[in-house]
Write a protein that holds these residues in place. Structure first.
Motif, PDB file in Angstrom:
ATOM      1  N   TYR A   4      -5.681   9.251 -21.514  1.00 50.63           N
ATOM      2  CA  TYR A   4      -5.630   8.627 -22.831  1.00 50.63           C
ATOM      3  C   TYR A   4      -5.345   9.647 -23.928  1.00 50.63           C
ATOM      4  N   ASP A   5      -5.803  10.891 -23.730  1.00 47.91           N
ATOM      5  CA  ASP A   5      -5.659  11.908 -24.774  1.00 47.91           C
ATOM      6  C   ASP A   5      -4.217  12.336 -25.005  1.00 47.91           C
ATOM      7  N   LEU A   6      -3.285  11.889 -24.166  1.00 43.31           N
ATOM      8  CA  LEU A   6      -1.876  12.164 -24.438  1.00 43.31           C
ATOM      9  C   LEU A   6      -1.408  11.490 -25.733  1.00 43.31           C
ATOM     10  N   LYS A   7      -2.198  10.537 -26.204  1.00 43.53           N
ATOM     11  CA  LYS A   7      -1.883   9.871 -27.471  1.00 43.53           C
ATOM     12  C   LYS A   7      -1.803  10.863 -28.621  1.00 43.53           C
ATOM     13  N   ASP A   8      -2.528  11.990 -28.510  1.00 47.80           N
ATOM     14  CA  ASP A   8      -2.578  12.950 -29.614  1.00 47.80           C
ATOM     15  C   ASP A   8      -1.208  13.576 -29.875  1.00 47.80           C
ATOM     16  N   GLY A   9      -0.321  13.535 -28.886  1.00 43.81           N
ATOM     17  CA  GLY A   9       1.020  14.041 -29.093  1.00 43.81           C
ATOM     18  C   GLY A   9       1.953  13.011 -29.698  1.00 43.81           C
ATOM     19  N   HIS A  34       0.869  -1.177   0.000  1.00 43.24           N
ATOM     20  CA  HIS A  34       0.000   0.000   0.000  1.00 43.24           C
ATOM     21  C   HIS A  34       0.905   1.226   0.000  1.00 43.24           C
ATOM     22  N   ILE A  35       0.532   2.245  -0.767  1.00 41.45           N
ATOM     23  CA  ILE A  35       1.351   3.457  -0.849  1.00 41.45           C
ATOM     24  C   ILE A  35       0.450   4.680  -0.717  1.00 41.45           C
ATOM     25  N   LEU A  36       0.838   5.599   0.134  1.00 41.00           N
ATOM     26  CA  LEU A  36       0.124   6.859   0.328  1.00 41.00           C
ATOM     27  C   LEU A  36       1.106   8.004   0.105  1.00 41.00           C
ATOM     28  N   ALA A  37       0.837   8.847  -0.902  1.00 39.90           N
ATOM     29  CA  ALA A  37       1.694   9.991  -1.224  1.00 39.90           C
ATOM     30  C   ALA A  37       0.989  11.273  -0.785  1.00 39.90           C
ATOM     31  N   LEU A  38       1.723  12.142  -0.066  1.00 40.40           N
ATOM     32  CA  LEU A  38       1.115  13.316   0.562  1.00 40.40           C
ATOM     33  C   LEU A  38       1.947  14.577   0.362  1.00 40.40           C
ATOM     34  N   ASP A  39       1.285  15.720   0.521  1.00 45.44           N
ATOM     35  CA  ASP A  39       1.925  17.032   0.646  1.00 45.44           C
ATOM     36  C   ASP A  39       2.958  17.272  -0.449  1.00 45.44           C
ATOM     37  N   PRO A  40       2.538  17.383  -1.712  1.00 44.72           N
ATOM     38  CA  PRO A  40       3.508  17.513  -2.804  1.00 44.72           C
ATOM     39  C   PRO A  40       4.254  18.841  -2.772  1.00 44.72           C
ATOM     40  N   TRP A  41       5.541  18.792  -3.087  1.00 46.77           N
ATOM     41  CA  TRP A  41       6.334  20.021  -3.212  1.00 46.77           C
ATOM     42  C   TRP A  41       6.472  20.431  -4.678  1.00 46.77           C
ATOM     43  N   LEU A  42       6.037  19.564  -5.585  1.00 43.09           N
ATOM     44  CA  LEU A  42       6.102  19.861  -7.009  1.00 43.09           C
ATOM     45  C   LEU A  42       4.887  19.247  -7.685  1.00 43.09           C
ATOM     46  N   GLU A  43       4.275  20.009  -8.594  1.00 45.10           N
ATOM     47  CA  GLU A  43       3.111  19.515  -9.331  1.00 45.10           C
ATOM     48  C   GLU A  43       3.280  19.836 -10.814  1.00 45.10           C
ATOM     49  N   LEU A  44       2.994  18.851 -11.648  1.00 41.42           N
ATOM     50  CA  LEU A  44       3.017  19.017 -13.097  1.00 41.42           C
ATOM     51  C   LEU A  44       1.636  18.720 -13.650  1.00 41.42           C
ATOM     52  N   SER A  45       1.192  19.552 -14.572  1.00 42.80           N
ATOM     53  CA  SER A  45      -0.048  19.260 -15.283  1.00 42.80           C
ATOM     54  C   SER A  45       0.124  19.704 -16.731  1.00 42.80           C
ATOM     55  N   ALA A  46      -0.670  19.112 -17.611  1.00 38.81           N
ATOM     56  CA  ALA A  46      -0.544  19.431 -19.033  1.00 38.81           C
ATOM     57  C   ALA A  46      -1.887  19.321 -19.716  1.00 38.81           C
ATOM     58  N   LYS A  47      -2.087  20.203 -20.678  1.00 37.52           N
ATOM     59  CA  LYS A  47      -3.241  20.157 -21.563  1.00 37.52           C
ATOM     60  C   LYS A  47      -2.731  20.466 -22.960  1.00 37.52           C
ATOM     61  N   ASN A  48      -2.826  19.493 -23.858  1.00 38.37           N
ATOM     62  CA  ASN A  48      -2.240  19.612 -25.185  1.00 38.37           C
ATOM     63  C   ASN A  48      -0.737  19.842 -25.053  1.00 38.37           C
ATOM     64  N   ASP A  49      -0.207  20.950 -25.589  1.00 36.50           N
ATOM     65  CA  ASP A  49       1.230  21.186 -25.485  1.00 36.50           C
ATOM     66  C   ASP A  49       1.582  22.245 -24.454  1.00 36.50           C
ATOM     67  N   ARG A  50       0.625  22.600 -23.596  1.00 37.02           N
ATOM     68  CA  ARG A  50       0.902  23.582 -22.548  1.00 37.02           C
ATOM     69  C   ARG A  50       1.097  22.852 -21.221  1.00 37.02           C
ATOM     70  N   VAL A  51       2.293  23.013 -20.662  1.00 43.51           N
ATOM     71  CA  VAL A  51       2.658  22.332 -19.417  1.00 43.51           C
ATOM     72  C   VAL A  51       2.740  23.365 -18.298  1.00 43.51           C
TER      73      VAL A  51
END
Length: 221
Positions: free
Chosen positions: A126-131, A62-79
Motif C-alpha cells: 500500500y505504501d507505494l501510494k507515496d510515490g 492454481h498457479i505455483l511459481a518457483l526458482d526465480p531468475w530475476l528479483e525486484l524489490s523497492a523501498k521508497n525510490d531505491r530499487v
C-alpha cells in the motif's frame, strides 16, 4: 512466440541484457493435491502460490511459481535488482522499473490458453501510494519493502475444472550465457522438480487455510 528486443535500461544507465525466447510447455501429472505439491517448495526464496478460490471462470487456475531468475524489490525510490547472482541498486520510480522489465521480457503470443506464460509474481504494498500522491501518515513504517516481485524459471498451472496440469519453463538467453535455458537445463529443472515432489512431507507448520493462524495484534489495536 517472438522475443521483444527493447533493451532494459535503468534510469542510472544500468543495462540488463538478454531476451526471453519463449516458453517450453509440458503436460504433467501430480499424484497429490496442488497445495501439497507446493509444500515441497514452501521454504525456497521466491516461491509464490496462487490458489483458485472457487470454480467460477474468474478463479479457474492454481498457479505455483518457483526458482526465480530475476528479483525486484523497492523501498521508497531505491530499487534493487537481483539477476544471475548479482545485485544492483538504483534510485528510480518503482513502477517505471517494473514497466521496463515487463516490456523487456514480454512474450507476444496470439494463441494463449493459459492465464500466464511468464510474469512477475509477488506483491505491491500500500505504501507505494507515496510515490503517486501525498496522503497523511497514519501508521508506523513496518520496515518491509514496498514491492517484491519474482520472475520464475518454473511455473506450474493446474486447471481446477479439468485437473490438467502443465509445467512451464521460460527460455531465457543472455549475451554471456547464450543457452542458459537450453534443452539440458530445462530437463535438469524438470527432473529436480519431480525429485522435490517425491520428498514432500505432511504435517509441520505449512498452512493453506486459516486453521492454526493467529493475529499479531488485538482487535482494539
Amino acid at each position: 512466440m517472438r522475443p521483444v528486443s527493447k533493451p532494459l535500461i535503468f534510469p542510472d544507465g544500468l543495462d540488463c541484457t538478454g531476451i526471453l525466447k519463449g516458453v517450453v510447455r509440458q503436460d504433467i501429472r501430480l499424484d497429490c493435491p496442488f497445495e501439497q505439491a507446493a509444500r515441497a517448495f514452501a521454504g525456497d526464496r521466491g516461491t509464490v502460490l496462487l490458489l483458485s478460490g472457487s470454480h467460477s471462470d474468474a478463479a479457474r487456475y492454481h498457479i505455483l511459481a518457483l526458482d526465480p531468475w530475476l528479483e525486484l524489490s523497492a523501498k521508497n525510490d531505491r530499487v534493487s535488482l537481483f539477476h544471475q547472482k548479482q545485485h544492483y541498486t538504483c534510485r528510480a520510480e518503482p513502477f517505471q522499473v517494473v514497466q521496463a522489465v515487463a516490456d523487456r521480457f514480454a512474450i507476444r503470443d496470439t494463441d494463449i490458453d493459459l492465464p500466464v506464460l511468464s510474469g512477475l509474481f509477488g506483491y505491491f504494498a500500500y505504501d507505494l501510494k507515496d510515490g503517486i500522491e501525498r496522503l497523511p501518515v497514519t501508521c508506523a513504517d513496518p520496515g518491509l519493502p514496498d514491492m517484491v516481485l519474482f520472475v520464475p524459471s518454473i511455473i506450474v498451472i493446474q486447471d481446477v475444472q479439468s485437473l490438467k496440469t502443465q509445467l512451464l519453463t521460460p527460455q531465457f538467453e543472455t549475451q554471456s550465457v547464450p543457452r542458459e535455458n537450453g534443452p539440458e537445463t530445462i530437463q535438469r529443472k524438470t527432473d529436480s522438480f519431480f525429485s522435490r515432489l517425491k520428498a514432500v512431507e505432511t504435517g509441520g507448520t505449512f498452512q493453506v487455510d486459516p486453521e492454526g493462524c493467529t493475529s499479531s495484534f488485538t482487535r482494539d489495536e
